[in-house]
Write a protein that holds these residues in place. Structure first.
Motif, mmCIF file in Angstrom:
data_model
loop_
_atom_site.group_PDB
_atom_site.id
_atom_site.type_symbol
_atom_site.label_atom_id
_atom_site.label_comp_id
_atom_site.label_asym_id
_atom_site.label_seq_id
_atom_site.Cartn_x
_atom_site.Cartn_y
_atom_site.Cartn_z
ATOM 1 N N MET A 138 0.826 -1.211 0.000
ATOM 2 C CA MET A 138 0.000 0.000 0.000
ATOM 3 C C MET A 138 0.857 1.255 0.000
ATOM 4 N N GLU A 139 1.807 1.294 0.938
ATOM 5 C CA GLU A 139 2.556 2.534 1.118
ATOM 6 C C GLU A 139 3.595 2.754 0.025
ATOM 7 N N GLU A 140 4.257 1.698 -0.365
ATOM 8 C CA GLU A 140 5.292 1.875 -1.385
ATOM 9 C C GLU A 140 4.707 1.799 -2.802
ATOM 10 N N TYR A 141 3.909 0.773 -3.065
ATOM 11 C CA TYR A 141 3.483 0.542 -4.445
ATOM 12 C C TYR A 141 2.214 1.308 -4.808
ATOM 13 N N LEU A 142 1.091 0.944 -4.196
ATOM 14 C CA LEU A 142 -0.170 1.547 -4.621
ATOM 15 C C LEU A 142 -0.131 3.082 -4.547
ATOM 16 N N SER A 143 0.416 3.620 -3.469
ATOM 17 C CA SER A 143 0.463 5.083 -3.327
ATOM 18 C C SER A 143 1.238 5.725 -4.474
ATOM 19 N N ASN A 144 2.340 5.100 -4.849
ATOM 20 C CA ASN A 144 3.120 5.651 -5.962
ATOM 21 C C ASN A 144 2.413 5.477 -7.304
ATOM 22 N N TYR A 145 1.715 4.358 -7.478
ATOM 23 C CA TYR A 145 0.945 4.161 -8.718
ATOM 24 C C TYR A 145 -0.041 5.310 -8.890
ATOM 25 N N LYS A 171 1.964 12.634 -3.947
ATOM 26 C CA LYS A 171 1.838 11.448 -3.096
ATOM 27 C C LYS A 171 1.213 11.776 -1.744
ATOM 28 N N LYS A 172 1.289 13.038 -1.355
ATOM 29 C CA LYS A 172 0.688 13.415 -0.072
ATOM 30 C C LYS A 172 -0.833 13.318 -0.107
ATOM 31 N N TYR A 173 -1.398 13.363 -1.297
ATOM 32 C CA TYR A 173 -2.853 13.445 -1.404
ATOM 33 C C TYR A 173 -3.513 12.183 -1.955
ATOM 34 N N VAL A 174 -2.885 11.047 -1.761
ATOM 35 C CA VAL A 174 -3.427 9.845 -2.407
ATOM 36 C C VAL A 174 -4.382 9.045 -1.522
ATOM 37 N N ASN A 175 -4.489 9.397 -0.243
ATOM 38 C CA ASN A 175 -5.230 8.536 0.683
ATOM 39 C C ASN A 175 -6.659 8.197 0.266
ATOM 40 N N LYS A 176 -7.367 9.206 -0.244
ATOM 41 C CA LYS A 176 -8.744 8.976 -0.652
ATOM 42 C C LYS A 176 -8.799 7.945 -1.786
ATOM 43 N N GLN A 177 -7.863 8.102 -2.718
ATOM 44 C CA GLN A 177 -7.772 7.181 -3.857
ATOM 45 C C GLN A 177 -7.434 5.764 -3.398
#
Ligand code: TRP
Length: 375
Positions: A125-132, A360-366
């Motif tokens: 989640m933190e490394e891969y999905l967030s960066n995607y 990347k700071k704003y990806v949580n909702k996604q």
């Protein structure tokens, strides 16, 4: 993966080696591509260089038929520039209208590396999905799932695990040995599960009927694909369309050998590296195709084909073909020095990562959106 280690694309005029590999593995040359593919520099610059059955995907695109793109990620460590190669392709196909399937290979990692599932999930989640997401992947038309938890829908989940189990009947011990060299029950299990990843979207419980599926990979993953292809044709209970695949060059590690890897600090540039770290890493480690002294370099010129900084510009950081060509020629003629080439790259990477880190700071909702689709 042993097969990957013998591939040294960054030797002089890397093409020679790839031609040999294409022959050895029976991979086909890239086909003539329709114009939309020119938008993606990975195709334009032949970084995606080979294929199997890619014609089936091109037909689907041409005839506006449904197709899927499937890939898996090994949640092994830090996300780095090399991982972007696949993400660019995911985004490209998503924009073209493909349905995306992305598997977190947490069971594979559990069985072949010594981490627990919770840890692996966090890395995914933190490394891969967030960066995607920060790079532009959308949750729409995308199934992102964990091998350890395919779906909350029992029918779908059962179908996926049933497939992985049934596939054991259609593979031989020698095939496994060819894939992994040294084989263990965990690795055997992982390659059957990977075949299920590759093929399950064609089942009635998923896309409803057989459809063309593309798996973009580095050439080191080809043995997996050969196994999945063979199994897909031997399988008695369902008529699968064999998977299509494309092959990309490896993104080189800083020192110029093999592919960028998160297991060697001095080989990779991570997405969270600071400006200073990036400057230091490139100045200190980026393998240079330049000459030993400025005088020699001016006289004889450098070799951009083995120069890591030039390769990074070619893979991602100089999208303008004319500008890239000028850098190539200037470096080759000796007009451009290694220190100057490195300075261009440092500036490009830092300005890219600055924007990326903001996004990347704003990806949580996604992230939540992706995970809410595990049904
Ligand atoms: N084995 C792949 C790796 O090491 C991960 C993976 C799992 C995968 N399932 C997949 C890749 C399906 C492509 C398709 O990275």
């Amino acid at each position: 993966m042993k097969k990957g280690a013998i591939i040294t694309p960054w030797e002089i005029e890397g093409k020679v080696d790839y031609a040999r590999l294409i022959k050895e593995f029976g991979i086909q040359q890239m086909l003539n591509l329709p114009a939309v593919f020119n938008k993606e520099l990975l195709f334009r610059r032949k970084i995606i260089f080979g294929q199997r059955d890619f014609g089936r995907i091109l037909d689907a695109i041409k005839n506006r038929k449904k197709f899927a793109m499937m890939t898996g990620l090994m949640p092994s460590g830090k996300f780095h520039l090399g991982h972007m190669l696949l993400v660019q392709q995911m985004i490209f196909y998503q924009k073209l209208g493909a349905k995306l399937y992305i598997a977190v290979a947490d069971l594979e990692a559990y069985n072949t590396r010594q981490k627990n599932l919770k840890e692996l999930r966090n890395i995914a989640m933190e490394e891969y999905l967030s960066n995607y997401i920060a790079l532009g992947l959308k949750s729409k038309n995308c199934e992102f799932y964990f091998q350890s938890e395919r779906s909350n829908n029992a029918k779908k989940s059962n179908a996926y695990y049933r497939l992985a189990s049934n596939f054991s009947r259609y593979a031989t011990f020698n095939e496994f040995k060819a894939i992994y060299g040294e084989i263990s029950p965990g690795k055997m299990n992982a390659s059957l599960l990977q075949a299920a990843d590759i093929l399950h979207c064609q089942l009635p419980e998923f896309e409803g009927k057989p459809l063309p599926v593309l798996i973009p990979v580095g050439i080191d993953q080809d043995p997996h694909l050969r196994l999945a292809r063979d199994i897909s044709q031997r399988y008695k209970d369902y008529r699968f369309i064999p998977p299509s695949s494309t092959y990309n060059l490896f993104f080189p590690g800083l020192k110029g050998n093999g592919k960028m890897s998160s297991s060697d600090e001095t080989s990779f540039i991570g997405m969270t590296d600071t400006e200073k770290e990036i400057e230091n890493k490139i100045k200190k480690y980026a393998f240079s195709g330049g000459k030993d002294t400025i005088e020699e370099h001016r006289k004889q010129g450098g070799n951009p084909n083995i120069d890591v900084s030039f390769q990074y510009l070619k893979f991602f950081f100089e999208p303008d073909d004319k500008k890239l060509q000028k850098i190539y020629e200037d470096y080759k003629s000796g007009k451009l020095l290694t220190s100057e080439l490195k300075a261009i790259l440092i500036e490009k990477i830092n300005s890219f990562l600055k924007k990326h880190q903001m996004k990347k700071k704003y990806v949580n909702k996604q992230v939540k959106k992706f995970l809410s689709k595990l049904d």
